[in-house]
Design an enzyme around this catalytic site. Structure first.
Site, mmCIF file in Angstrom:
data_model
loop_
_atom_site.group_PDB
_atom_site.id
_atom_site.type_symbol
_atom_site.label_atom_id
_atom_site.label_comp_id
_atom_site.label_asym_id
_atom_site.label_seq_id
_atom_site.Cartn_x
_atom_site.Cartn_y
_atom_site.Cartn_z
ATOM 1 N N GLY A 1 -11.144 -51.353 -24.450
ATOM 2 C CA GLY A 1 -10.301 -52.350 -23.787
ATOM 3 C C GLY A 1 -9.256 -52.940 -24.716
ATOM 4 O O GLY A 1 -9.110 -52.505 -25.867
ATOM 5 N N LYS B 1 -16.000 -36.243 -18.878
ATOM 6 C CA LYS B 1 -17.053 -36.914 -19.668
ATOM 7 C C LYS B 1 -17.708 -35.893 -20.610
ATOM 8 O O LYS B 1 -18.023 -34.773 -20.196
ATOM 9 C CB LYS B 1 -18.091 -37.485 -18.684
ATOM 10 C CG LYS B 1 -19.407 -37.901 -19.299
ATOM 11 C CD LYS B 1 -19.344 -39.270 -19.899
ATOM 12 C CE LYS B 1 -20.667 -39.694 -20.559
ATOM 13 N NZ LYS B 1 -20.457 -40.695 -21.605
ATOM 14 N N LEU C 1 -24.442 -40.749 -23.352
ATOM 15 C CA LEU C 1 -24.205 -39.339 -23.024
ATOM 16 C C LEU C 1 -24.958 -38.869 -21.791
ATOM 17 O O LEU C 1 -25.476 -37.750 -21.748
ATOM 18 C CB LEU C 1 -24.531 -38.454 -24.236
ATOM 19 C CG LEU C 1 -23.472 -38.489 -25.330
ATOM 20 C CD1 LEU C 1 -24.071 -38.189 -26.691
ATOM 21 C CD2 LEU C 1 -22.340 -37.500 -25.048
ATOM 22 N N SER D 1 -11.945 -39.542 -21.746
ATOM 23 C CA SER D 1 -13.282 -39.018 -21.508
ATOM 24 C C SER D 1 -14.280 -40.153 -21.269
ATOM 25 O O SER D 1 -14.261 -41.165 -21.961
ATOM 26 C CB SER D 1 -13.729 -38.188 -22.717
ATOM 27 O OG SER D 1 -15.070 -37.781 -22.540
ATOM 28 N N ILE E 1 -23.815 -46.010 -22.683
ATOM 29 C CA ILE E 1 -24.228 -45.014 -21.695
ATOM 30 C C ILE E 1 -25.187 -43.998 -22.324
ATOM 31 O O ILE E 1 -26.211 -43.660 -21.733
ATOM 32 C CB ILE E 1 -22.989 -44.282 -21.105
ATOM 33 C CG1 ILE E 1 -21.943 -45.294 -20.589
ATOM 34 C CG2 ILE E 1 -23.409 -43.305 -20.002
ATOM 35 C CD1 ILE E 1 -22.416 -46.233 -19.527
ATOM 36 N N CYS F 1 -19.445 -40.237 -30.688
ATOM 37 C CA CYS F 1 -20.126 -41.128 -29.732
ATOM 38 C C CYS F 1 -20.921 -42.168 -30.512
ATOM 39 O O CYS F 1 -21.736 -41.811 -31.364
ATOM 40 C CB CYS F 1 -21.072 -40.351 -28.823
ATOM 41 S SG CYS F 1 -22.034 -41.466 -27.771
ATOM 42 N N ASN G 1 -20.024 -50.512 -23.873
ATOM 43 C CA ASN G 1 -20.835 -49.575 -23.093
ATOM 44 C C ASN G 1 -21.883 -48.948 -23.983
ATOM 45 O O ASN G 1 -21.694 -48.782 -25.188
ATOM 46 C CB ASN G 1 -19.961 -48.481 -22.458
ATOM 47 C CG ASN G 1 -19.732 -47.312 -23.392
ATOM 48 O OD1 ASN G 1 -20.579 -46.434 -23.542
ATOM 49 N ND2 ASN G 1 -18.585 -47.311 -24.060
ATOM 50 N N THR H 1 -14.585 -45.552 -29.098
ATOM 51 C CA THR H 1 -14.920 -46.978 -29.109
ATOM 52 C C THR H 1 -15.496 -47.380 -30.463
ATOM 53 O O THR H 1 -15.982 -46.539 -31.225
ATOM 54 C CB THR H 1 -15.955 -47.270 -28.014
ATOM 55 O OG1 THR H 1 -17.067 -46.392 -28.210
ATOM 56 C CG2 THR H 1 -15.369 -47.041 -26.631
HETATM 57 O O1 RRO Z 1 -21.851 -41.830 -23.493
HETATM 58 C C1 RRO Z 1 -21.539 -42.795 -24.225
HETATM 59 O O2 RRO Z 1 -22.290 -43.753 -24.405
HETATM 60 C C2 RRO Z 1 -20.266 -42.851 -24.961
HETATM 61 C C3 RRO Z 1 -19.662 -41.771 -25.550
HETATM 62 BR BR1 RRO Z 1 -20.302 -40.041 -25.375
HETATM 63 C C4 RRO Z 1 -18.501 -41.940 -26.346
HETATM 64 O O3 RRO Z 1 -17.920 -41.021 -26.941
HETATM 65 N N1 RRO Z 1 -18.015 -43.196 -26.468
HETATM 66 C C5 RRO Z 1 -18.584 -44.253 -25.857
HETATM 67 O O4 RRO Z 1 -18.103 -45.391 -25.995
HETATM 68 N N2 RRO Z 1 -19.719 -44.078 -25.107
#
Ligand code: RRO
Length: 311
Positions: free
Chosen positions: A223, A46, A74, A22, A72, A134, A70, A199
């Site tokens: 990684g 995702k 969500l 995902s 991100i 997350c 990362n 992660t």
């Molecule tokens: O979107 C993210 O920042 C994110 C999510 Br939802 C997750 O479950 N694991 C991740 O490393 N980033």
């Protein structure tokens, strides 16, 4: 020698045990330029939320010597657009799909589950991954998988709202003292399977600017660096719950890496970060794993699961 490469999660059967992870391939449109998504065991989308979301400020990716951070946060179109565009696109192409969901509250998870249930079997969904881990959320209180009670509350609510329509796979974080107790709480609450691992929370500081590289300061580490942690988490959980299917992920980029997670107890393996460097990594892992299994004399993939536990 023929190989039965199929695997099962709850009531769902998959032709092979190699999935996308995902968040690393959105809903598959980009990867579909490189191979036929029908060749995947499953596409894991995702994590989707109720409402559209922009995610965190940039920069939100940073490299480390053996992995990637990362942040991100969500980012996504929200459940309505996801169902109309992404899921419909996957279904039209008969891609086995596991839909990952994320919420800010226990109730939001329940609402997402209810929405997916109403789509029913005609949507082509094979399972729901409930992402309770997350790392890039407002506060650690929203990482439901850090505590047994909050983890169980989410899964219980999802189970009630899904009413058995699809198998439930709970995604856990290794950033806890005892992952086995978290696994127990979600299994008791109704999870049919587990995704291990999300992660790990990390940070990189730019020594030139002397400031964090990520705008959000912290991020999720993925990684090769995290593979031994994934192997450990899968091994510990499989030892306690040998009948609960585990979707393993964390630093897999070869068939040998996938085989290691399977020996620890994974019933399927997801490829994440490796796809960024090589969009055909998933197919490479699948072919290499099939070769390894055959070289080792397996005719049924499922007999390899958890072999490292045998004395
Ligand atoms: O979107 C993210 O920042 C994110 C999510 Br939802 C997750 O479950 N694991 C991740 O490393 N980033």
């Amino acid at each position: 020698m023929s190989l039965d490469f199929s695997t099962k999660i709850g009531t769902s059967r998959f032709n092979n045990p190699i999935f996308t992870a995902s968040g690393c391939a959105s809903s598959g449109k980009e990867l579909s330029q490189f191979f036929d998504l029908k060749d995947l065991g499953a596409m894991v989308t995702k994590s989707i939320m109720l409402k559209p979301r922009l995610g965190r400020a940039t920069p939100r990716m940073a490299e480390t010597p053996s992995g990637m951070l990362n942040s991100i946060g969500l980012q996504g179109p929200g459940i309505d657009t996801f169902l109309e565009n992404d899921l419909a696109w996957l279904h039209e192409r008969s891609v086995r799909t596991i839909v990952s969901i994320a919420g800010e509250t226990v109730e939001e998870f329940g609402q997402l589950a209810r929405r997916l249930r109403s789509e029913g079997q005609r949507s082509g969904i094979s399972a729901i991954e409930v992402n309770i881990s997350c790392p890039n959320v407002e506060n650690r209180g929203q990482v439901f998988a850090c505590h047994t009670d909050t983890a169980a509350a989410v899964i219980e609510n999802v189970r009630r709202n899904l009413a058995g329509e699809f198998p439930i796979v709970a995604k856990l974080t290794p950033d806890v003292t005892d992952i086995v107790s978290i696994a127990k709480s979600v299994i008791d609450a109704g999870a049919d399977g587990l995704s291990l691992i999300n992660t790990l929370l990390g940070m990189v500081i730019d020594t030139n600017t002397m400031r964090p590289k990520l705008a959000g300061k912290t991020g999720g580490l993925s990684g090769p660096a995290i593979r031994p942690i994934a192997v450990r988490a899968i091994y510990q959980v499989h030892q306690s719950f040998p009948n609960i299917p585990i979707v393993g992920m964390g630093g897999v980029s070869s068939g040998k890496d996938a085989f290691e997670l399977i020996l620890a107890g994974a019933s399927a393996v997801s490829i994440g970060t490796a796809s960024f460097g090589n969009p055909t990594a998933v197919m490479k892992v699948k072919d290499e794993l099939a070769n390894i299994l055959q070289e080792k004399g397996f005719t049924d993939f499922r007999l390899a699961i958890g072999q490292a536990h045998k004395s």
